[in-house]
Design a protein around this motif. Structure first.
Motif, mmCIF file in Angstrom:
data_model
loop_
_atom_site.group_PDB
_atom_site.id
_atom_site.type_symbol
_atom_site.label_atom_id
_atom_site.label_comp_id
_atom_site.label_asym_id
_atom_site.label_seq_id
_atom_site.Cartn_x
_atom_site.Cartn_y
_atom_site.Cartn_z
ATOM 1 N N LEU A 39 29.331 10.078 9.244
ATOM 2 C CA LEU A 39 28.581 11.040 10.061
ATOM 3 C C LEU A 39 27.219 10.475 10.434
ATOM 4 C CD1 LEU A 39 29.244 14.544 8.455
ATOM 5 C CD2 LEU A 39 30.048 13.667 10.647
ATOM 6 N N MET A 40 26.579 9.816 9.469
ATOM 7 C CA MET A 40 25.256 9.250 9.753
ATOM 8 C C MET A 40 25.355 8.187 10.842
ATOM 9 S SD MET A 40 23.888 9.062 5.839
ATOM 10 C CE MET A 40 22.392 8.175 6.141
ATOM 11 N N PHE A 41 26.392 7.359 10.743
ATOM 12 C CA PHE A 41 26.565 6.334 11.778
ATOM 13 C C PHE A 41 26.753 6.987 13.146
ATOM 14 C CE2 PHE A 41 27.574 3.155 8.477
ATOM 15 C CZ PHE A 41 26.834 2.115 8.984
ATOM 16 N N ASN A 42 27.536 8.053 13.166
ATOM 17 C CA ASN A 42 27.784 8.726 14.435
ATOM 18 C C ASN A 42 26.511 9.328 15.007
ATOM 19 O OD1 ASN A 42 30.626 9.049 15.630
ATOM 20 N ND2 ASN A 42 30.899 8.869 13.420
ATOM 21 N N ALA A 43 25.684 9.882 14.104
ATOM 22 C CA ALA A 43 24.417 10.431 14.563
ATOM 23 C C ALA A 43 23.588 9.335 15.224
ATOM 24 C CB ALA A 43 23.661 11.028 13.383
ATOM 25 N N ALA A 44 23.549 8.182 14.592
ATOM 26 C CA ALA A 44 22.795 7.077 15.174
ATOM 27 C C ALA A 44 23.379 6.698 16.530
ATOM 28 C CB ALA A 44 22.810 5.884 14.232
ATOM 29 N N ASN A 45 24.696 6.736 16.633
ATOM 30 C CA ASN A 45 25.326 6.386 17.902
ATOM 31 C C ASN A 45 24.964 7.362 19.001
ATOM 32 O OD1 ASN A 45 26.488 4.042 17.349
ATOM 33 N ND2 ASN A 45 28.576 4.804 17.104
ATOM 34 N N ILE A 46 24.949 8.664 18.663
ATOM 35 C CA ILE A 46 24.558 9.648 19.672
ATOM 36 C C ILE A 46 23.160 9.320 20.179
ATOM 37 C CG2 ILE A 46 24.015 12.072 20.067
ATOM 38 C CD1 ILE A 46 26.124 12.800 18.038
ATOM 39 N N ALA A 47 22.243 9.039 19.226
ATOM 40 C CA ALA A 47 20.873 8.726 19.628
ATOM 41 C C ALA A 47 20.856 7.489 20.517
ATOM 42 C CB ALA A 47 20.008 8.501 18.386
ATOM 43 N N LEU A 48 21.607 6.479 20.133
ATOM 44 C CA LEU A 48 21.608 5.231 20.908
ATOM 45 C C LEU A 48 22.073 5.458 22.337
ATOM 46 C CD1 LEU A 48 22.960 2.667 18.342
ATOM 47 C CD2 LEU A 48 20.889 2.418 19.694
ATOM 48 N N VAL A 49 23.191 6.157 22.457
ATOM 49 C CA VAL A 49 23.741 6.349 23.800
ATOM 50 C C VAL A 49 22.821 7.244 24.623
ATOM 51 C CG1 VAL A 49 25.744 7.103 25.097
ATOM 52 C CG2 VAL A 49 26.038 5.968 22.925
ATOM 53 N N ALA A 50 22.239 8.251 23.948
ATOM 54 C CA ALA A 50 21.334 9.133 24.681
ATOM 55 C C ALA A 50 20.111 8.373 25.169
ATOM 56 C CB ALA A 50 20.919 10.297 23.784
ATOM 57 N N GLY C 172 25.848 1.122 2.791
ATOM 58 C CA GLY C 172 26.244 1.902 3.952
ATOM 59 C C GLY C 172 25.122 2.805 4.443
ATOM 60 N N ILE C 173 24.506 3.548 3.526
ATOM 61 C CA ILE C 173 23.461 4.452 4.011
ATOM 62 C C ILE C 173 22.254 3.665 4.495
ATOM 63 C CG2 ILE C 173 24.195 6.411 2.606
ATOM 64 C CD1 ILE C 173 21.762 5.850 0.854
ATOM 65 N N SER C 174 21.964 2.560 3.845
ATOM 66 C CA SER C 174 20.827 1.770 4.317
ATOM 67 C C SER C 174 21.089 1.235 5.702
ATOM 68 C CB SER C 174 20.552 0.607 3.377
ATOM 69 O OG SER C 174 20.345 1.091 2.106
ATOM 70 N N SER C 175 22.340 0.831 5.897
ATOM 71 C CA SER C 175 22.715 0.339 7.211
ATOM 72 C C SER C 175 22.551 1.438 8.255
ATOM 73 C CB SER C 175 24.151 -0.159 7.126
ATOM 74 O OG SER C 175 24.654 -0.415 8.379
ATOM 75 N N ALA C 176 22.968 2.655 7.891
ATOM 76 C CA ALA C 176 22.826 3.761 8.833
ATOM 77 C C ALA C 176 21.359 4.053 9.113
ATOM 78 C CB ALA C 176 23.521 4.997 8.273
ATOM 79 N N ILE C 177 20.547 4.005 8.049
ATOM 80 C CA ILE C 177 19.120 4.269 8.236
ATOM 81 C C ILE C 177 18.502 3.206 9.139
ATOM 82 C CG2 ILE C 177 16.912 4.345 7.044
ATOM 83 C CD1 ILE C 177 18.336 5.548 4.665
ATOM 84 N N LEU C 178 18.839 1.965 8.835
ATOM 85 C CA LEU C 178 18.297 0.881 9.658
ATOM 86 C C LEU C 178 18.722 1.056 11.114
ATOM 87 C CD1 LEU C 178 16.865 -1.842 9.932
ATOM 88 C CD2 LEU C 178 18.998 -2.960 9.338
ATOM 89 N N LEU C 179 19.980 1.410 11.302
ATOM 90 C CA LEU C 179 20.486 1.580 12.663
ATOM 91 C C LEU C 179 19.735 2.702 13.362
ATOM 92 C CD1 LEU C 179 22.664 0.697 14.666
ATOM 93 C CD2 LEU C 179 24.038 2.583 13.842
ATOM 94 N N TYR C 180 19.481 3.775 12.634
ATOM 95 C CA TYR C 180 18.748 4.882 13.229
ATOM 96 C C TYR C 180 17.342 4.443 13.633
ATOM 97 C CZ TYR C 180 18.697 9.820 14.238
ATOM 98 O OH TYR C 180 18.706 11.014 14.892
ATOM 99 N N GLY C 181 16.729 3.670 12.745
ATOM 100 C CA GLY C 181 15.402 3.149 13.080
ATOM 101 C C GLY C 181 15.455 2.252 14.303
ATOM 102 N N VAL C 182 16.474 1.413 14.369
ATOM 103 C CA VAL C 182 16.629 0.518 15.526
ATOM 104 C C VAL C 182 16.809 1.349 16.788
ATOM 105 C CG1 VAL C 182 18.195 -1.139 16.590
ATOM 106 C CG2 VAL C 182 17.492 -1.448 14.228
ATOM 107 N N ALA C 183 17.624 2.412 16.667
ATOM 108 C CA ALA C 183 17.852 3.268 17.821
ATOM 109 C C ALA C 183 16.537 3.843 18.338
ATOM 110 C CB ALA C 183 18.816 4.388 17.438
ATOM 111 N N TRP C 184 15.725 4.301 17.426
ATOM 112 C CA TRP C 184 14.452 4.882 17.831
ATOM 113 C C TRP C 184 13.516 3.837 18.422
ATOM 114 C CZ3 TRP C 184 12.299 9.480 18.666
ATOM 115 C CH2 TRP C 184 13.041 10.600 18.301
ATOM 116 N N LEU C 185 13.496 2.676 17.814
ATOM 117 C CA LEU C 185 12.636 1.630 18.386
ATOM 118 C C LEU C 185 13.074 1.325 19.810
ATOM 119 C CD1 LEU C 185 11.929 -1.117 15.706
ATOM 120 C CD2 LEU C 185 10.349 0.453 16.792
ATOM 121 N N TYR C 186 14.380 1.260 19.967
ATOM 122 C CA TYR C 186 14.911 1.002 21.300
ATOM 123 C C TYR C 186 14.532 2.133 22.249
ATOM 124 C CZ TYR C 186 18.477 1.301 24.901
ATOM 125 O OH TYR C 186 19.129 1.454 26.093
#
Lengths: 104, 187, 492, 638
Positions: A39-50, C172-186
């Motif tokens: 779910l967390m990965f998917n949330a990140a994906n939504i943000a990325l695509v948005a 896994g969660i660290s990867s998700a957190i990092l990805l979220y941070g990357v998304a925001w930076l982007y």
């Protein structure tokens, strides 16, 4: 109601992310934990695509990253599930909070 | 209310509710079903964001592969399919606190941050464009991801394959525990 | 879409040659593993060693001949890359050598063991060179993916399985957190390229006179992602358990090569990409470094298992390394790189000693090191030397490394951080000295003598040479590192 | 000779390497190599010292060790001037004497070769320390000296107390070293260099601000406090007496412990410019001196008396330096090295003969061991400051340095009195009167030649070494050691007379109490029970550390633990198995408190660690919780 914009998608993504966190923190079943991570990965994906759609609509960077992320998540899930099966062989159960031989 | 808004609201509702069920369902099998639902919802969001290729990938890989894998794993590991006494650990209150706290922080940050958006129309033929990029600008990550998938494959194989010593494994691990107990007693 | 440019194609792939080399030979090792009926213990190891040596030489060669960027600026081979690639490959070599005994005891999947190490090493090498967030992220994932499996490689052991599970979940969660941070930076900067991010962040700062909260959030998320790879407190919680449970050569690999690669990436992201946001992260890094030094050292004191002790000690070591990050200048980058180098040899050496000891005695308990000096004078001397280097006693490389890091921080005005570092280093001395005392000033009777296998002796000698050489003649090497750091910061 | 002065530390280094690598199985050969090496150092050292004597130029030789342009430049080199020359003489002489002496003293030790390897390591480090031309190299060798000391104190590790003492010394001095390295970093950021030349010229030209200079000076002094066993870090030195006696003579009397004094003397420019720091130095010195001397009055262990005497005399030197008497401090450093080494070696000879450290079991040994007795007497006279022995001249200069500060003068004289008293108490109780343990007396015998010859040589030096400080000598001590800051104290006949008188009266009192018996020590003791017990318990220093640090810490931990148990545990439920934690904690507390010993930070942090480790619950979701909580906290902190 204003038309749907970037912030709405991001808010959705944040909500899903935090639901994932909650599940990750509280589920006892290891597979449940992994689902929450998905779910967390998917949330990140939504943000990325948005972001990709609204910040750089002419580029598809966001989509590219998201596509890669899906692959990464798949790989991660595969390995994680394999390890869960291994744990199952040892413990005859996959309750995460009982797997604590090593501590302190 | 225009159809986009409506669709978004519906999808958002679907995703959030399904996610909540994923994390709170007593039966792990139900969780898996709801996960599939949520992932479908995310695919819908991708469609709304004009990323059809991604939506397809989402359905194929996530729904088609990852979720099914999870369901298999659930079936392989579920000794007592349901009726588990406690499906959550003791972290419910604190977990709730932290996830809500983080949610507040994220939403607050979101609201306080102006993000420069572009009004330009999204590029047409995103799928084709993606394919081009995979082979030009992003060829390196594309190659790396193939190595990554290979690694995961080999890794999963090594880990999941039944060890000829599996029988003795139980003995080993039985030996592990008293050693640890002894150590703890010393401590 | 431009026409296919052959020259550019060659240039691109030439720069990535070491990775390709490593990957192709990893495939070879893997194929070999499936072909052989009964895999000889030494064969795949030997192949792996030649592979890594080849990659090492290739990396040097590429470093000398082809300096520059490739793949549209997503991948560079600059001097910093050379330094860190050598460090990573050095770690991989020592891991491979010290694995021979461990692999020999495996019943199956011997070749895959080395194959996974090599594949993971490919990921690390890519991490060192990536200058674009997506490439970096995937490289990080590649390096971690192999490690998840390797941590759980002793399938018969509960501890190993547990280590794998903990590692994969937190990973896994660290990867998700990092990805979220990357998304925001982007999202905030509109790009994933570090150089472009630098400019964009600068623009944000110039236009608003500060950073929006989401920027801070993105920073924290990215930092947390790196914190996991680096085992930086408070994101270090996985480390002691995984270190204890994983096969010891893998523990060494995790604690050295993986961290070195992450540090290179850290330098690129924070010293280049987020350089203009420095005021937003310097305080954070300082606080986390202090926390790491305190928590790591204090908890290490009470450990009874040597691998756990070293795990906590390496949490502290990362704290020391990041003390250099508060300087944010050439000094800081040089100090971090040099410390990484010193840490490579000392920590790797210490773990090899642990491997050598447990191969003969089957124990990882500190209490069993009693009287090691009498049982194996050579092993005890090596171990003492590595521990002294970790403490920072001259003339080892660890001393100069600590000195350099602290100097950078004092120069940047972080006197309090240096004082914390110095005080905690006394604590570190306490527990390292306890082990040394056990070895040299034993109480009670000591058991039979211990012999060290040839391969481990070789690994120990290499580490010792590293520890002493960079402690006694650091000049040329540090000069080189400094040059690399200058070029990194100048954005070349 | 000066051109090859860099060889001086190389000889023992080579010897050490040779012993470790090749000859450790051959006892005699190892000892021979070590002594040969130190003899070479001795010859080189003396000739270098002689050739720079009266030569005002400072000889420097250096090569780049780390040269990275502006950001980092550390040369490694040696600097030879009068001060270095003097230190070379002291270190090589004492080291040679001790190594020869050890031939006899350590004859039966199974780890003979290892012993000589350690001694060589130590000698190398100490010689590097005095030859260094920059703070960096000095610090490096400073640490090596500490390491060698650790190894030598714990040399007889079969005794638990020896192993403990080694660790205590290592960690206590390391605390001081923190100050040293901090000072070093500050000086480097201030001056951009660490060479003595560069730093001192920067100081002289007022590049550094006064505040920074004071802090840097105090930081450097913290290093000296640790190494030279000044209050409050003096606790390790008496414990260090667990090492072999020749080691005590070499390291804990004559060489390593004066490294701190040397550091302060070397950094003269800094302390001249930072007078507040200098005042702190002076006060610490005199407090240490008075306290240690008074503890020395009542100790019954022959080596502990000498240990406290050493602490006290080091305090003397430090005080003199703090008051600006650089000549006085360093001059006393030199004379003290000779007579204190002699005292320790003499004590070693006695211990060798009677196999006990307790002076209550000795007595009348003069009859059995004449050489030891006479040389010991000479050293005692020298430390008491009797004309014309070396101590007389150096002590006079110290008294002269305190003039203008009446409190210091009075206390200095008081210490002189106490020193003379306890030294002669020791002498009389050991060598005169009736044997108090007839059995031990009967077995006593004079030590072999290898041990007595060094005693005799040192006795000669104890007599004559003061004469180079004769005030009317043209190339006397004061004019050669400090060319850059010449300091010519007047010879105060009156004060010399007073100081000598004070010393003699101390001797006289000891004579009456312990030789003639006209004053009964028991009655004195009965009159001042409180004082006596206080002194016997060394001013309760170790206990005070316990009360001041350990117990409040315990209370704090208990409070914390209560919190842990009641609040956090309920919430996170991961913070551990309370019962186990509690027992861990109790055990920790028992060990700490019941042992009563304060092994400094170690114990404190151990308890802390015992608590912190319980965050590591072994459950991966607790770890994840901490990760996410950290995210929130970090954001809130921003």
């Amino acid at each position: 109601m204003p038309s749907i914009g970037l912030h709405h998608y991001l808010a959705l993504s944040a909500v899903v992310f935090c639901i994932g966190i909650y599940g990750m923190l509280t589920r006892r079943n290891a597979i449940g934990v992994l689902m929450s991570v998905e779910l967390m990965f998917n949330a990140a994906n939504i943000a990325l695509v948005a972001f990709g759609r609204f910040v750089t609509p002419q580029l598809v960077t966001g989509q590219v990253v998201a596509a890669f992320t899906i692959a990464v998540a798949a790989a991660e899930a595969t390995v994680a599930l394999a390890i869960v099966l291994l744990i199952y062989q040892h413990h005859r159960g996959i309750d995460v909070d009982r797997i604590n031989i090593m501590k302190w | 209310m225009d159809p986009i808004t409506l669709a978004f609201l519906a999808l958002a509702f679907l995703i959030i509710v399904a996610s909540l069920f994923v994390v709170s369902s007593r039966n792990i099998f139900h969780s898996a079903i709801f996960l599939i639902l949520a992932l479908f919802g995310v695919a819908g969001i991708f469609v709304l964001l004009e990323a059809p290729f991604l939506a397809a990938a989402q359905v194929l890989i996530y729904v088609g592969a990852i979720s099914i894998l999870m369901i298999f794993a659930v079936m392989l590991t579920a000794r007592i399919a349901d009726g588990q006494l406690r499906y959550t650990n003791e972290q419910v209150p604190t977990g709730l606190l932290v996830s809500l706290g983080l949610l507040v922080v994220m939403l607050y940050s979101l609201w306080q941050t102006p993000i420069p958006t572009s009004a330009a129309a999204p590029v047409s033929g995103a799928g084709r464009k993606l394919g081009e990029l995979f082979l030009t600008q992003y060829v390196l990550p594309f190659e790396i991801i193939s190595v990554l998938l290979l690694t995961a494959l080999i890794g999963a194989l090594v880990i999941a394959k039944k060890d000829p010593r599996a029988a003795s494994a139980a003995d080993d691990s039985a030996a592990d525990v008293p050693a640890r107990e002894r150590e703890r007693a010393v401590v | 879409m431009s026409a296919f440019d052959l020259t550019k194609f060659y240039a691109d792939w030439q720069i990535i040659l070491p990775e390709c080399f490593l990957f192709v030979w990893a495939l070879f090792v893997l194929t070999l593993a499936t072909l052989g009926k009964k895999d000889e213990p030494g064969r795949s190891g030997t192949f792996a060693l030649w592979t890594i040596l080849g990659a090492l030489i290739t990396a040097v060669w590429v470093g000398v001949t082809a300096d520059g960027a490739a793949f549209g600026g997503t991948f560079v081979f600059d001097r910093l890359a050379v330094v860190f690639k050598e460090v990573v490959l050095g770690g991989v070599i020592l891991t491979a050598i010290s694995s021979i005994g461990t692999v020999g005891r495996l019943e199956v999947h011997r070749g895959e063991y080395y194959g996974l190490i090599l594949l993971s090493a490919v990921g690390m090498l890519l991490m060192v060179s990536a200058t674009e967030l997506l490439t970096l992220y995937i490289a990080i994932e590649l390096s971690t993916m192999g490690l998840y499996v390797l941590a759980a490689y002793h399938k018969g052991s509960r501890r190993s399985a547990e280590a794998g599970l903990k590692y994969v979940i937190l990973g896994g969660i660290s990867s998700a957190i990092l990805l979220y941070g990357v998304a925001w930076l982007y999202g905030l900067t509109g790009t994933t390229n570090l150089a472009a991010i630098k400019d964009a962040v600068m623009n944000i700062y110039m236009s608003t006179g500060g950073f929006p909260p989401a920027m801070t959030l993105a920073l924290i998320f990215v930092l947390a992602g790196f914190g996991f790879k680096l085992a930086l407190a408070p994101f270090h919680m996985w480390a002691p358990d995984v270190y204890e449970g994983a096969p010891t050569p893998i523990t060494a690999f995790l604690s050295v090569a993986s961290k070195a690669a992450a540090l290179a990436a850290f330098l690129r992201v924070f010293f280049v990409g987020l350089e203009s946001a420095a005021m937003a992260w310097t305080q954070m890094i300082a606080a986390l470094a202090a926390l790491g030094m305190i928590v790591g050292n204090v908890t290490a004191i009470v450990q009874t298992n040597i691998k756990r002790m070293l795990a906590y000690s390496s949490v502290a070591q990362i704290g020391y390394i990041l003390v250099g990050a508060v300087a944010r200048d050439t000094w800081g980058a040089t100090a971090i790189s040099f410390y990484t180098m010193a840490y490579l040899f000392a920590n790797m050496g210490a773990f090899i000693c642990v491997i050598a000891f447990s191969e003969r005695t089957g124990s990882d308990e500190i209490a069993d090191y009693n009287g090691l000096a009498a049982r194996s004078p050579v092993l005890a001397a090596f171990f003492a030397l590595f521990l002294l280097s970790l403490t920072g006693i001259p003339p080892t490389a660890g001393f100069l490394a600590k000195y350099y890091v602290f100097l950078a921080a004092v120069n940047a005005g972080y006197l309090w951080l240096v004082i914390v570092g110095l005080l905690t280093s006394v604590i570190a001395l306490y527990y390292y000295a306890t082990v040394i005392r056990k070895m040299y000033f034993p109480s009670g009777e000591t058991a039979s003598t211990i012999t060290v296998s040839k391969s481990l002796t070789l690994a120990l000698v290499i580490s010792t040479i590293g520890v002493l050489f960079f402690g006694v003649f650091p000049g040329p090497f540090v000069g080189w590192i400094q040059n690399a750091a200058q070029m990194l910061l100048a954005g070349k | 000779m000066i051109q090859t002065a860099w060889l001086i530390p190389i000889f023992p280094l080579v010897a050490m390497a040779a012993i470790v690598l090749f000859t450790h199985r051959h006892r005699a050969l190892s000892a021979g190599i070590s002594i040969a090496a130190v003899s070479l150092s001795f010859l080189w050292g003396w000739s270098v010292a002689v050739s720079v004597w009266g030569d005002p130029t400072v000889h420097r030789m250096s090569f780049d060790w780390l040269n990275l342009g502006e950001s980092m430049y550390i040369p490694i080199g040696i600097q030879i001037d009068g001060l270095t020359g003097m230190m070379l003489v002291v270190v090589t002489t004492v080291a040679l004497m001790v190594q020869i002496y050890s031939l006899g003293y350590m004859r039966d030790d199974p780890r003979y070769s290892r012993y000589y390897a350690y001694l060589s390591l130590f000698t190398m480090a100490m010689l590097t320390l005095v030859l260094a031309d920059n703070f960096f190299l000095m610090f490096v060798s400073w640490e090596l000296v500490g390491l060698a000391s650790y190894l030598l104190i714990g040399f007889w590790f079969e005794k638990q107390s020896a192993a403990d003492a080694g660790k205590k010394a290592f960690i206590t001095t390391r605390l001081g070293d923190l100050g040293f390295i901090l000072g070093l970093l500050l000086l480097y950021t201030g001056c951009g260099t660490l060479t003595f030349q560069g730093v001192f010229s920067a100081v002289d030209s007022h590049v550094l601000s006064g505040g920074l200079l004071t802090i840097a000076g105090l930081c450097l002094f913290a290093g000296a406090v640790g190494k030279s066993a000044q209050v409050p870090l003096h606790v390790w030195l008496p414990d260090a007496m667990e090492g072999p006696t020749p080691v005590s003579a070499l390291i804990h009397a004559a060489t390593m412990v004066v490294a701190g004094v040397y550091l302060v003397a070397r950094s003269m420019s800094i302390f001249l410019a930072a007078d507040r720091a200098a005042m702190v130095v002076a006060w610490i010195g005199i407090i240490t001196s008075v306290m240690a001397a008074s503890i020395g009055l009542v100790q019954n262990d022959i080596k502990r008396v000498l240990a406290y005497s050493t602490v006290s005399q080091l305090g003397y030197m430090i005080m003199a330096l703090g008051l600006g008497g650089f000549t006085a401090g360093t001059f006393h450093l030199m004379t003290h090295a000779f007579f204190k080494a002699l005292l320790f070696l003499g004590a070693g000879s006695v211990i060798h003969a009677v196999h006990t450290n307790d002076i209550r079991e000795m007595g009348g040994l003069h009859a059995k061991m004449k050489t030891t007795s006479i040389t010991f007497l000479i050293a005692a006279l020298a430390i008491a400051g009797v004309f014309p022995l070396s101590g007389f001249w150096s002590k006079d200069e110290i008294v002269a340095a305190t003039l203008g500060h009446p409190i210091f003068t009075v206390l200095t004289l008081a210490v002189a009195f106490m020193t003379a008293f306890y030294m002669f108490r020791l002498y009389f109780l050991t060598f005169t009167g009736k044997p108090r343990d007839q059995h031990k007396f009967d077995h006593a015998h004079e030590s072999p030649k290898t041990m007595t010859v060094p005693l005799q040589i040192l006795a000669v030096l104890s007599v004559v070494s003061g004469w180079i400080g004769l005030p009317w000598l043209e190339h006397g001590f004061s004019s050669v050691v400090f060319h850059e800051h010449p300091h010519h104290p007047e010879f105060h006949v009156v004060w010399a007379f007073i100081a000598a008188l004070v010393g003699l009266s101390g001797i006289g009192l000891a004579y009456m109490m312990y030789y003639k018996g006209s004053i009964d020590p028991e009655r004195v003791r009965a009159r001042a029970t409180g004082l006596y017990t206080t002194l016997l318990n060394k001013y309760y220093f170790d206990e005070a550390y316990s009360v001041l640090f350990v117990r409040p810490y315990y209370t704090m931990c208990r409070g914390w633990f209560w919190f842990d148990q009641h609040a956090i545990d309920g919430a996170v439920n991961g913070l551990g198995r309370v019962s186990v934690a509690w027992s861990v904690f109790n055990r920790w507390f028992d060990e700490t408190f019941v042992d009563g010993a304060v092994n400094g930070v170690g114990w404190l942090t151990r308890g802390f660690g015992a608590i912190v480790r319980h965050l590591q619950t072994g459950r991966v979701q607790n770890y994840a919780f901490i990760v996410f909580a950290a995210l929130v906290v970090l954001w809130l902190l921003q």
